[in-house]
Scaffold this motif. Structure first.
Motif, short mmCIF file in Angstrom:
data_model
loop_
_atom_site.label_atom_id
_atom_site.label_comp_id
_atom_site.label_asym_id
_atom_site.label_seq_id
_atom_site.Cartn_x
_atom_site.Cartn_y
_atom_site.Cartn_z
N ASP A 246 0.83 -1.20 0.00
CA ASP A 246 0.00 0.00 0.00
C ASP A 246 0.86 1.24 0.00
OD1 ASP A 246 -2.59 -1.14 0.15
OD2 ASP A 246 -2.28 -1.56 2.28
N LEU A 247 0.39 2.29 -0.66
CA LEU A 247 0.98 3.62 -0.51
C LEU A 247 0.24 4.36 0.60
CD1 LEU A 247 1.49 4.56 -4.25
CD2 LEU A 247 3.18 3.73 -2.62
N ASN A 248 -1.07 4.18 0.65
CA ASN A 248 -1.92 4.67 1.74
C ASN A 248 -2.86 3.53 2.09
OD1 ASN A 248 -1.20 7.55 1.97
ND2 ASN A 248 -1.90 7.58 -0.15
N PRO A 249 -3.03 3.24 3.38
CA PRO A 249 -3.97 2.17 3.72
C PRO A 249 -5.39 2.62 3.40
CG PRO A 249 -3.22 3.28 5.70
CD PRO A 249 -2.43 3.85 4.56
N PRO A 250 -6.33 1.67 3.22
CA PRO A 250 -7.72 2.05 2.99
C PRO A 250 -8.23 2.90 4.15
CG PRO A 250 -7.41 -0.30 2.67
CD PRO A 250 -6.14 0.23 3.24
N ALA A 251 -9.19 3.79 3.86
CA ALA A 251 -9.72 4.72 4.87
C ALA A 251 -10.24 3.97 6.09
CB ALA A 251 -10.83 5.56 4.26
N LYS A 252 -10.90 2.86 5.88
CA LYS A 252 -11.45 2.08 7.00
C LYS A 252 -10.32 1.64 7.92
CE LYS A 252 -14.56 -1.72 8.00
NZ LYS A 252 -15.28 -2.88 7.47
N THR A 253 -9.21 1.22 7.34
CA THR A 253 -8.07 0.78 8.13
C THR A 253 -7.51 1.95 8.94
OG1 THR A 253 -7.54 -0.84 6.46
CG2 THR A 253 -5.80 -0.31 8.01
N THR A 254 -7.42 3.12 8.32
CA THR A 254 -6.91 4.30 9.01
C THR A 254 -7.81 4.63 10.20
OG1 THR A 254 -6.03 5.13 6.93
CG2 THR A 254 -6.25 6.72 8.72
N ALA A 255 -9.14 4.57 10.00
CA ALA A 255 -10.07 4.85 11.08
C ALA A 255 -9.91 3.83 12.21
CB ALA A 255 -11.50 4.85 10.55
N GLN A 256 -9.71 2.57 11.84
CA GLN A 256 -9.54 1.52 12.87
C GLN A 256 -8.26 1.75 13.66
OE1 GLN A 256 -9.79 -1.91 10.35
NE2 GLN A 256 -11.96 -2.24 10.80
N ILE A 257 -7.18 2.16 12.98
CA ILE A 257 -5.91 2.45 13.66
C ILE A 257 -6.12 3.61 14.64
CG2 ILE A 257 -3.57 3.38 13.33
CD1 ILE A 257 -3.56 1.85 10.61
N ALA A 258 -6.80 4.68 14.17
CA ALA A 258 -7.06 5.83 15.04
C ALA A 258 -7.89 5.42 16.24
CB ALA A 258 -7.75 6.93 14.25
N ASN B 46 -8.31 4.29 22.06
CA ASN B 46 -8.70 3.38 23.14
C ASN B 46 -7.59 3.20 24.16
OD1 ASN B 46 -11.19 3.06 21.98
ND2 ASN B 46 -10.71 1.10 21.00
N HIS B 47 -6.34 3.44 23.76
CA HIS B 47 -5.21 3.24 24.67
C HIS B 47 -4.83 4.52 25.41
CE1 HIS B 47 -4.87 -0.49 22.38
NE2 HIS B 47 -4.26 -0.97 23.46
N LEU B 48 -5.54 5.61 25.14
CA LEU B 48 -5.26 6.87 25.83
C LEU B 48 -6.15 6.99 27.06
CD1 LEU B 48 -5.09 9.38 22.81
CD2 LEU B 48 -3.18 8.35 24.05
N GLN C 96 -8.55 9.22 29.70
CA GLN C 96 -9.59 10.23 29.45
C GLN C 96 -8.97 11.59 29.25
OE1 GLN C 96 -12.75 9.98 28.93
NE2 GLN C 96 -13.37 7.96 29.65
N GLU C 97 -7.98 11.92 30.11
CA GLU C 97 -7.31 13.23 30.01
C GLU C 97 -6.59 13.40 28.68
OE1 GLU C 97 -4.58 13.93 33.19
OE2 GLU C 97 -6.15 14.20 34.69
N GLU C 98 -5.83 12.38 28.32
CA GLU C 98 -5.09 12.45 27.06
C GLU C 98 -6.04 12.58 25.86
OE1 GLU C 98 -1.13 9.78 28.01
OE2 GLU C 98 -3.05 8.74 27.69
N ARG C 99 -7.14 11.84 25.94
CA ARG C 99 -8.12 11.88 24.86
C ARG C 99 -8.76 13.27 24.75
NH1 ARG C 99 -12.10 6.98 25.38
NH2 ARG C 99 -10.13 6.07 26.00
N ALA C 100 -9.13 13.84 25.89
CA ALA C 100 -9.74 15.17 25.91
C ALA C 100 -8.75 16.22 25.39
CB ALA C 100 -10.20 15.50 27.32
N GLN C 101 -7.48 16.07 25.80
CA GLN C 101 -6.46 17.01 25.36
C GLN C 101 -6.27 16.94 23.84
OE1 GLN C 101 -2.59 16.18 27.02
NE2 GLN C 101 -2.14 18.35 27.25
N LEU C 102 -6.28 15.73 23.32
CA LEU C 102 -6.07 15.53 21.89
C LEU C 102 -7.26 16.04 21.08
CD1 LEU C 102 -4.19 14.17 19.76
CD2 LEU C 102 -5.59 12.14 20.02
#
Ligand SMILES: [Zn+2]
Length: 80
Positions: A51-63, A68-70, A72-78
């Motif tokens: 791949d040069l860019n992964p499919p959009a669905k894959t990118t969303a799943q990675i995000a 999920n590993h952040l 609450q504070e880190e998530r809110a900050q981001l």
């Protein structure tokens, strides 16, 4: 996709294909040269490389997985 005859370098057409893997990442292409003076038939192989860019669905799943590993504070900050 343009196929050229490996013998006379003129245009060839794909007459059939044979998937060699279930995911269709490797395919045998059965080809025929259109040059009336040649008319060779031959098999080319086409394969997925990377791949040069992964499919959009894959990118969303990675995000989503990263979020999920952040904490609450880190998530809110981001997201704030
Ligand atoms: Zn040819």
């Amino acid at each position: 996709m343009r196929i050229e005859c490996p013998h006379c370098l003129q245009k060839a057409v794909i007459t059939s294909r044979n998937n060699l893997t279930e995911a269709k990442t490797v395919v045998d292409l059965y080809c025929k040269c259109t040059n009336p003076a040649c008319e060779a038939t031959f098999v080319c192989i086409m394969s997925f490389k990377h791949d040069l860019n992964p499919p959009a669905k894959t990118t969303a799943q990675i995000a989503q997985n990263l979020l999920n590993h952040l904490s609450q504070e880190e998530r809110a900050q981001l997201l704030g």
